[in-house]
Design an enzyme around this catalytic site. Structure first.
Site: not given
Ligand code: ACO
Length: 376
Positions: A220, A259, A313
């Site tokens: 987050h 996201h 971010d």
């Molecule tokens: N880098 C690489 N791959 C990613 C990323 C990333 N940043 N984010 C998602 N993916 C991929 C996952 O590996 C997954 O791939 P798969 O289907 O092949 O296994 C797919 O995309 C779906 O990802 P999830 O984590 O299941 O998506 P979810 O909706 O649960 O997560 C989240 C959203 C937590 C923001 C995720 O994108 C993430 O972890 N990002 C990195 C952390 C980040 O930047 N957080 C800030 C978010 S904005 C905020 O809170 C202010």
């Protein structure tokens, strides 16, 4: 019982008048006004007024709101002493979470939840959080504390308390834009945490404390610090591509991308990208921006098809660095702004409350025997 949705994806759990997100088109509005318009023309104080009242203020209402907020910049003496006593090795988000919780000890009616009282408490937290962060940062650096200056706006006053000198107009404005763009964002994890807590009719301090605890997680608000760590790990723009490809091959997540709601570029990232580029040029950090831009290009090529784009971010990290903030203050900056949004949601929840109490699908055994301890 309804269907199980892991991570509550797609579940609508509250109504709000505050922010609207179109994740497919990459659009964000506060009370119907586009985030670009607000970033361009508004101030953080005006934006918080908008979120709390669902309309823009008149000039005199805005002036009253500013006065009301600046009156609360100073900390009660006991709280100021506590900030000075916090171990200098403490992490700022843990410090802020603890101190916001402690603010309730200085409120003679901490549990009073009528809407006017809730606003008063929210105003206290919004006004005092920057003072707590700046004071802690100066204490841990062995520098004298700078008292707040109520003649300054929220952003200029914070930078003044942190650095001991008044910021330039450009820096104060850049910081204010960061505050505006981070102020609210639908039912994100920390906002949900705040609404869940207040739905028990607990108290505003507990709700905001819970939200700060949620925000610090690396999935987050903690991601902005993760982005900066990543940028620091990449020696130069020429190394960025190999670094990102290596991470993707190892199936590691790239901080600042992806996201739950946006499947297009987060409009806040678009706005902050322009700001980061300008600030990086002005402050001799062009290499930092160049690395960020290269990472975005590689990610666009590799994962945009999966709907993974920069989130708020990603470019806020470069922006905060150029403003001169220490890395572990990035997430507290997010919290200082989001206190505006969390408080608005707490007030909305109190105005039409129903206890949050979802169900869990039980997947364990039934009719299991109780085995006496000496027979296990
Ligand atoms: N880098 C690489 N791959 C990613 C990323 C990333 N940043 N984010 C998602 N993916 C991929 C996952 O590996 C997954 O791939 P798969 O289907 O092949 O296994 C797919 O995309 C779906 O990802 P999830 O984590 O299941 O998506 P979810 O909706 O649960 O997560 C989240 C959203 C937590 C923001 C995720 O994108 C993430 O972890 N990002 C990195 C952390 C980040 O930047 N957080 C800030 C978010 S904005 C905020 O809170 C202010």
């Amino acid at each position: 019982m309804g269907d199980f949705a892991k991570g509550l994806e797609g579940v609508t759990a509250a109504e709000t008048n505050m922010s609207f997100i179109d994740g497919q088109e990459g659009r964000l509005e506060y009370v119907g006004i586009g985030i670009d318009d607000l970033a361009e023309h508004s101030t953080f104080e005006e934006t918080v007024f908008l979120l709390w009242n669902n309309r823009l203020p008149t000039a005199s209402e805005l002036s009253d709101f500013r006065k009301e907020l600046s009156k609360r910049y100073a900390l009660p003496a006991g709280l100021a002493r506590r900030v000075a006593e916090i171990p200098t090795t403490a992490q700022p988000m843990h410090m802020l979470r603890t101190l916001v919780s402690e603010m309730s000890l200085y409120d003679t009616h901490p549990n009073d939840n009528d809407v006017e009282q809730a606003r008063r408490k929210a105003m206290n937290i919004l006004g005092q959080a920057p003072t707590i962060v700046a004071m802690f940062d100066r204490c841990r650096r062995g520098l004298p504390v700078i008292e707040p200056d109520p003649s300054l706006g929220f952003s200029a006053n914070f930078l003044y308390m942190l650095n001991g000198e008044k910021p330039t107009e450009t820096m104060a404005r850049a910081f204010d834009i960061c505050m505006i763009t981070h102020a609210d964002h639908g039912l994100n994890n920390s906002t949900f945490a705040a609404r869940v807590v207040i739905s028990t009719l607990s108290d505003v301090y507990s709700a905001i404390t819970a939200a700060i605890g949620s925000l610090r997680g690396p999935l987050h608000g903690g991601a902005n610090e993760g982005v900066m760590h990543m940028l620091n790990e990449i020696p130069s723009v020429d190394d960025a591509e190999a670094y990102i490809m290596g991470k993707l091959e190892r199936r590691e997540k790239i901080m600042g991308f992806g996201h739950r709601v946006y499947k297009a570029k987060d409009p806040r990232a678009t706005y902050l990208m322009t700001l980061a580029e300008q600030l990086a040029k002005d402050t001799g950090n062009a290499d930092l921006y160049a690395k960020s831009h290269k990472i975005e290009q590689v990610m666009e090529r590799e994962v945009a098809a999966k709907g993974i784009y920069p989130n708020v971010d990603f470019y806020s990290a470069t922006t905060y660095h150029c403003i001169g903030l220490r890395l572990d203050l990035f997430t507290p900056m997010f919290a200082m702004s989001r206190i505006g949004g969390w408080s608005g949601h707490v007030i909305e929840q109190l105005s039409d409350n129903r206890l949050f109490r979802p169900a869990a699908a039980y997947v364990g055994p039934h009719d299991a025997p109780y085995v006496p301890i000496d027979q296990r």
